[in-house]
Scaffold this motif. Structure first.
Motif, mmCIF file in Angstrom:
data_model
loop_
_atom_site.group_PDB
_atom_site.id
_atom_site.type_symbol
_atom_site.label_atom_id
_atom_site.label_comp_id
_atom_site.label_asym_id
_atom_site.label_seq_id
_atom_site.Cartn_x
_atom_site.Cartn_y
_atom_site.Cartn_z
ATOM 1 N N LYS A 133 -22.625 32.200 0.302
ATOM 2 C CA LYS A 133 -22.756 31.459 1.552
ATOM 3 C C LYS A 133 -23.950 30.529 1.481
ATOM 4 N N ALA A 134 -23.749 29.304 1.874
ATOM 5 C CA ALA A 134 -24.852 28.343 1.883
ATOM 6 C C ALA A 134 -25.690 28.557 3.127
ATOM 7 N N ALA A 135 -26.999 28.511 2.964
ATOM 8 C CA ALA A 135 -27.886 28.626 4.115
ATOM 9 C C ALA A 135 -27.764 27.371 4.965
ATOM 10 N N VAL A 136 -28.282 27.463 6.191
ATOM 11 C CA VAL A 136 -28.223 26.306 7.069
ATOM 12 C C VAL A 136 -28.924 25.123 6.416
ATOM 13 N N SER A 137 -28.315 23.998 6.454
ATOM 14 C CA SER A 137 -28.879 22.820 5.816
ATOM 15 C C SER A 137 -30.199 22.425 6.467
ATOM 16 N N MET A 138 -31.173 22.113 5.634
ATOM 17 C CA MET A 138 -32.477 21.685 6.149
ATOM 18 C C MET A 138 -32.500 20.183 6.410
ATOM 19 N N GLU A 139 -31.400 19.519 6.162
ATOM 20 C CA GLU A 139 -31.359 18.073 6.349
ATOM 21 C C GLU A 139 -31.657 17.738 7.810
ATOM 22 N N GLY A 140 -32.600 16.861 8.021
ATOM 23 C CA GLY A 140 -32.954 16.458 9.378
ATOM 24 C C GLY A 140 -34.090 17.255 9.972
ATOM 25 N N PHE A 141 -34.479 18.395 9.342
ATOM 26 C CA PHE A 141 -35.601 19.167 9.883
ATOM 27 C C PHE A 141 -36.850 18.935 9.059
ATOM 28 N N SER A 142 -37.934 18.645 9.745
ATOM 29 C CA SER A 142 -39.236 18.473 9.110
ATOM 30 C C SER A 142 -40.270 19.171 9.974
ATOM 31 N N TRP A 143 -41.037 20.060 9.360
ATOM 32 C CA TRP A 143 -42.094 20.737 10.114
ATOM 33 C C TRP A 143 -43.036 19.719 10.746
ATOM 34 N N GLY A 144 -43.365 18.671 9.978
ATOM 35 C CA GLY A 144 -44.292 17.672 10.499
ATOM 36 C C GLY A 144 -43.774 16.994 11.752
ATOM 37 N N ASN A 145 -42.524 16.527 11.703
ATOM 38 C CA ASN A 145 -41.934 15.885 12.874
ATOM 39 C C ASN A 145 -41.802 16.866 14.031
ATOM 40 N N TYR A 146 -41.457 18.101 13.706
ATOM 41 C CA TYR A 146 -41.289 19.134 14.734
ATOM 42 C C TYR A 146 -42.621 19.417 15.439
ATOM 43 N N ILE A 147 -43.678 19.504 14.658
ATOM 44 C CA ILE A 147 -45.006 19.748 15.224
ATOM 45 C C ILE A 147 -45.477 18.548 16.037
ATOM 46 N N ASN A 148 -45.335 17.353 15.462
ATOM 47 C CA ASN A 148 -45.833 16.139 16.113
ATOM 48 C C ASN A 148 -45.112 15.828 17.412
ATOM 49 N N SER A 149 -43.787 15.873 17.371
ATOM 50 C CA SER A 149 -43.008 15.445 18.529
ATOM 51 C C SER A 149 -43.158 16.379 19.713
ATOM 52 N N ASN A 150 -43.564 17.610 19.473
ATOM 53 C CA ASN A 150 -43.692 18.579 20.561
ATOM 54 C C ASN A 150 -45.124 19.051 20.792
ATOM 55 N N SER A 151 -46.065 18.471 20.040
ATOM 56 C CA SER A 151 -47.484 18.842 20.165
ATOM 57 C C SER A 151 -47.688 20.346 19.975
ATOM 58 N N PHE A 152 -46.960 20.902 19.017
ATOM 59 C CA PHE A 152 -47.096 22.322 18.728
ATOM 60 C C PHE A 152 -48.360 22.598 17.934
ATOM 61 N N ILE A 153 -48.779 23.855 17.957
ATOM 62 C CA ILE A 153 -49.905 24.327 17.150
ATOM 63 C C ILE A 153 -49.390 25.424 16.231
ATOM 64 N N ALA A 154 -49.749 25.351 14.978
ATOM 65 C CA ALA A 154 -49.308 26.356 14.014
ATOM 66 C C ALA A 154 -50.396 27.397 13.805
ATOM 67 N N ALA A 155 -49.990 28.616 13.525
ATOM 68 C CA ALA A 155 -50.954 29.674 13.206
ATOM 69 C C ALA A 155 -51.675 29.324 11.911
ATOM 70 N N PRO A 156 -53.001 29.456 11.879
ATOM 71 C CA PRO A 156 -53.744 29.115 10.660
ATOM 72 C C PRO A 156 -53.437 30.055 9.507
ATOM 73 N N VAL A 157 -53.620 29.559 8.297
ATOM 74 C CA VAL A 157 -53.326 30.346 7.100
ATOM 75 C C VAL A 157 -54.137 31.640 7.083
ATOM 76 N N THR A 158 -55.318 31.635 7.658
ATOM 77 C CA THR A 158 -56.182 32.821 7.648
ATOM 78 C C THR A 158 -55.602 33.989 8.436
ATOM 79 N N CYS A 159 -54.554 33.755 9.234
ATOM 80 C CA CYS A 159 -53.909 34.845 9.967
ATOM 81 C C CYS A 159 -53.016 35.693 9.057
ATOM 82 N N PHE A 160 -52.733 35.191 7.855
ATOM 83 C CA PHE A 160 -51.755 35.839 6.986
ATOM 84 C C PHE A 160 -52.434 36.273 5.685
#
Length: 628
Positions: A133-160
């Motif tokens: 089974k093929a996984a959902v296509s990532m075409e059209g998804f970009s973390w950068g665009n997703y973060i920018n367009s919604n003003s999201f904040i990502a958890a810092p690397v130090t949390c992991f």
């Protein structure tokens, strides 16, 4: 530092870089025998009983031998698993990025039991489909665009701490300068330029070329741990040319003086940054290592499995008896679900003996020191006992915390836990938690922290009241002081984005959000999906990763469900799901004061309100029982 600068000029412009059909199975002749899990052979008693296929595991059997009035499942365990998984309507729907429908079926996991000859080809086809089974296509998804367009904040690397660079991320932050390839260039050779970090999102950084000031037109996202990201001075040491972007090439006449002025006193990556990245992505687990891992079809026991592959510290384990190597299980190398060979026997845990009497060539036991260590506990004094009640995350429905019972006390602090009201008669769905596990809680934890507690299935005296239940069942609550109340300064905040394993289908890693924080407990929401698919996860869970982890390790990331997918779900189906889910859930709202007023038998408790969703860090007690 700037000897690598080369004021090359350029005139030319630069260039930048299905649905699967469901097969219907014809009914079998009534005179064929059916072999079930336990090896017992069923035949038609009168030729009229009919056949049934378990909607969860695919087991075929005589309908009269199946569980419940509807005869949809072969066991209580499958019924409970289905009630959890079918909320998604279909794991297949998530894989394909499609909305759940009434006709969708739960992805069937094929049991390792003998099958009828008439079904052999059909089962093989299903396994091949699941494997390819093929996984959902990532075409059209970009973390950068997703973060920018919604003003999201990502958890810092130090949390992991378990992720690459999690413990040595250092002072990487906004305004740190790096040397990166210059894409605003038409030279035939690869050239570089200085860029500064404008915004960080996990491993990903929004970069702006030096010299663009407040102009964001050529800003771009990249993974800081990528092979093309270097500290300032790398070009000079490597003999690589620094060439200003064509768009601003004529902005300054002396670019070397400009760089000296701009970079004096600025921060950059450590000189050994790339080496640290490489070292942090070296994993001690190797293919062909043998481990003991939970049996995904019988949670109460472990089985031997072999490491098939290692991706970013995640292991694809293939159960040793799987001849075609399709019966697999995904988990992180630090998961509490895997152990060294011999672990089950050493603590008294149930273990499925392998039919394979001799190790296959090249397979070898994993050294015990590679596994995650559990905290040592003292079981000589007051300790957990069989029959004690507590609250626990349901391993078959991770969005719920349920009324639970200690069914068996093992060695080294391990406990077998059963979910009240829905346990299999043979205890096949008991789950092993360590006494220090952040997934078990004292009685009253949910009420104090305003979390909905799921009462036992079929329990009718709602709203659920713990002390009435304890009196009715003649049981006692596990002592509060025995539970783990350590709360690390984890750094998570409500609303932070991350990448999280869908633990109901652990080979999938999805775009997710932290929606609640209770002490060290995180509520993880999968973006684009209903809240009923959320999961309660510990802040130090190895199944959580920074934004950009999948890209860094080469793992497939599942994007959020599309807006159209969400809107296509009818309101009637949502109401139906809601009504079904409420059959076994108590009322959400009961204040701490109400619970305190219901204390019985002269026991005096003092309650400490749980940390709010924003006040998530620092030590905190769930509540404290006042000793007489």
């Amino acid at each position: 530092m700037f000897d690598g600068y080369d004021s090359c000029s350029e005139d030319t412009s630069s260039s930048s870089s299905s649905e699967e059909s469901e097969e219907e199975v014809a009914p079998l002749p009534s005179n064929l025998p059916i072999i079930k899990n336990n090896g017992q052979v069923y035949t038609y008693p009168d030729g009229k009983s009919g056949m049934a296929t378990c909607e969860m595991c695919g087991m075929v059997g005589v309908r009269d031998a199946f569980y419940s009035k509807t005869k949809r499942f072969c066991s209580v365990s499958c019924s409970r698993s289905y009630s959890s998984n079918s909320k998604k309507a279909s794991i297949l729907a998530r894989l394909q990025g499609k909305p759940p429908t009434k006709k969708a079926k739960v992805l069937q996991k094929q049991p390792l039991v003998a099958k009828l000859a008439a079904y052999a080809q059909y089962q093989a086809t299903l396994q091949n489909q699941a494997k390819t089974k093929a996984a959902v296509s990532m075409e059209g998804f970009s973390w950068g665009n997703y973060i920018n367009s919604n003003s999201f904040i990502a958890a810092p690397v130090t949390c992991f701490k378990h992720a690459p660079m999690g413990t040595c991320w250092g002072d990487i932050s906004e305004n740190v300068r790096v040397e990166v390839p210059n894409t605003d260039c038409s030279l035939p050779t690869k050239v570089f330029w200085i860029a500064g970090i404008v915004k960080l999102a996990g491993y990903n950084a929004l970069l702006r070329y030096e010299g663009f000031e407040n102009d964001s037109s050529l800003d771009f996202w990249c993974n800081i741990c990528g092979s093309d990201i270097h500290p300032v001075g790398w070009c000079a040491a490597s003999g690589k040319p620094l060439v200003p972007p064509r768009t601003i090439q004529h902005k300054y006449t002396n670019w070397k003086a400009f760089l000296v002025k701009r970079l004096t006193g600025a921060k950059t990556l450590p000189p050994d940054f790339s080496q640290k990245v490489s070292e942090s992505m070296q994993y001690p687990f190797k293919p062909c290592m043998r481990v003991e891992v939970v049996d995904k079809r019988h949670l109460c026991r472990t089985r031997v499995a072999v490491v098939e592959s290692v991706i970013g510290g995640r292991l694809r384990l293939v159960y040793e008896e799987s001849e075609d190597r399709t019966d697999d299980f995904w988990c992180h190398m630090h998961s509490p679900l895997i152990h060294h060979i011999g672990w089950s026997r050493s603590i008294g845990h149930r273990f499925k003996r392998s039919d394979i009497t001799k190790k296959q060539d090249g397979h070898f036991d994993t050294p015990p020191h590679l596994f995650a260590k559990v905290k040592e506990v003292d079981q000589s004094g007051e300790w957990f006992k069989e029959g004690m009640k507590l609250e626990a995350i349901d391993p078959l429905n991770l969005s719920t915390i349920c009324v639970a019972t200690i069914r068996k006390v093992l060695a080294d602090g391990f406990l077998m836990i059963g979910i009240d009201g829905s346990e299999a008669a043979d205890g096949s769905d008991w789950f092993c938690y360590h006494a220090t596990s952040p997934s078990i809680f004292p009685v009253g934890f949910c009420e104090i922290n305003m979390i909905e507690l799921t009462p036992p299935r079929g329990y009718t005296k709602l709203p659920f009241k713990w002390f009435d239940y304890l009196r009715e069942t003649g049981s006692i609550a596990a002592p509060v002081k025995l539970f783990n109340k350590d709360v690390p300064n984890h750094g998570f905040r409500v609303g932070m984005k991350l990448e999280a394993v869908d633990l109901m289908e652990p080979r999938l890693i999805c775009v997710a959000t932290v929606t609640r924080i209770i002490h060290r407990l995180l509520r993880i929401h999968f973006d684009g999906w209903e809240e009923e698919y959320d999961q309660w996860v510990d802040c130090e869970s190895p199944d959580l990763y920074p934004v950009g982890w999948c890209q860094l390790t080469g793992y497939q990331l599942q994007p959020p469900a599309s807006q159209s997918s969400r809107e296509s779900q009818s309101g009637s189906s949502k109401q139906k799901k809601k009504a079904k889910s409420q059959q076994y859930k108590g009322h959400k709202k009961m204040t701490t004061l109400q619970l305190k007023e219901e204390l019985i038998d002269g026991e005096d408790y003092s309650f400490l309100q749980g940390a709010s969703d924003q006040e998530s860090n620092g030590s905190a007690n769930f509540y404290i029982k006042q000793e007489p």
